[in-house]
Design an enzyme around this catalytic site. Sequence first.
Site, short mmCIF file in Angstrom:
data_model
loop_
_atom_site.label_atom_id
_atom_site.label_comp_id
_atom_site.label_asym_id
_atom_site.label_seq_id
_atom_site.Cartn_x
_atom_site.Cartn_y
_atom_site.Cartn_z
N GLY A 29 -14.29 1.70 14.56
CA GLY A 29 -13.99 3.19 15.18
C GLY A 29 -14.77 4.59 15.10
CD GLU A 30 -11.43 6.93 11.67
OE1 GLU A 30 -12.10 7.38 10.94
OE2 GLU A 30 -10.63 7.12 12.19
CE LYS B 26 -3.56 2.09 3.00
NZ LYS B 26 -4.66 1.84 3.95
CD GLU C 113 -0.61 3.27 10.45
OE1 GLU C 113 -0.19 3.01 11.29
OE2 GLU C 113 -2.02 3.09 9.95
CG ASP D 164 2.23 -0.78 14.08
OD1 ASP D 164 2.68 0.34 13.95
OD2 ASP D 164 1.67 -1.45 13.79
CG LEU E 149 -12.59 -0.19 18.02
CD1 LEU E 149 -14.11 -0.05 18.90
CD2 LEU E 149 -11.74 -0.95 18.98
#
Length: 395
Positions: free
Chosen positions: A330-331, A14, A382, A133, A207
């Site tokens: 989560g969003e 990616k 991110e 991370d 999440l």
Amino acid sequence: MLVLVINSGSSSLKYQLRELADDGTDAPVPVLAQGLVERIGVPGSGVPDHAAALEQVEAELAEATGGRTIDAAGHRVVHGGERFTAPARVTNEVIRAIERLAPLAPLHNPAAAQGLRAMAERWPDMPQVVVFDTSFHQTMPREAWQYALPDEVYTEHGIRRYGFPRPRPPPPPPPPPGGTSHDLVTGLAAEHLGIPRGEFRAVVLHLGNGASATAIRDGVSVDTSMGYTPLAGLVMGTRSGDLDPSVVTHLMRNHGYDAEELDTLMNRRSGLLGLAGEADMRQVLENAASGDGRARNALDVASYRLAKYVGGYHVAVGGAQAIVFTAGIGENSAPFRARVLDRLGALGVAYDAEANRARVAGPHTISAPESAIPVLVVPTDEEQAIARLTWELAR
């Protein structure tokens, strides 16, 4: 400054090209190009390895750059162990160290090393930076990261809690402009509430298909749900989360499982997939709404586990000033947020159902005015955070 952000998977790559101003912030049009190369190494895909994937990326970037040179590349790497506590400039020794840490993240670190080597061969003069991370959670105290095992298991084998998504570099707050997901979201949440970063206490819930809860005290991580590997903690798309270790030994002794089969079982066949037959939260919610009992049970297990972590981390931080939802689920999943928040009434949490359902850009509050703890939804970015960290180190 043009920064290429790379996230190498075992069979995917990616990328995102971002433009940063001289102060490290996004220029008016920050994302110039983005894409995903999949099925790397899969027979018949036409992309035999990461080097071939980068050829494809280079061709796709040619138009976006307009003939300009890409100034630096930033790579996300899952596990830095205790060796890497902050982002690092890439050298051959750094790549070898990432490979040596592969047993801690076998699905991620080897692919990251392949991507780094391919980049170095294709663009040998381009500065490269790795962002880990595990770095964000280096601020955890020993009481949080040490397991109750004989001390030599840690000193000789490095077995301890490391924590995952996502890192921030030391020093302690106030932080530098960069930082990735948990750090970025922590800063945005504190700003939204008008609380100085260095005084902020929160429980951040990242999440997605992978998921973690993090306890934030004084603006830094003091505990997190992921452990020695990303397997521990919450119920995830295909990962089991917390599990009694005796389950592992029982399956080995009495049912013939070997280490490889157990790893596959816990990392690839469990979580929502194991409980509901689907790894995608959207599909699980849809199936549950249609009366699927397995899907309803999966949501009950996942929301119960998450609510327990929120309660525990509320204590760990000395009373949270916010509960923060971020990342894909989560969003975007109001129904799952509601299931979790319905379990937090004992903490005085109350949410506004209409605000929870509303689609709002940027950080926003979804709790009711009478809620004892504000509840926020804070979008993460991110790639932006990795680009900023890369800029700081490469400039």
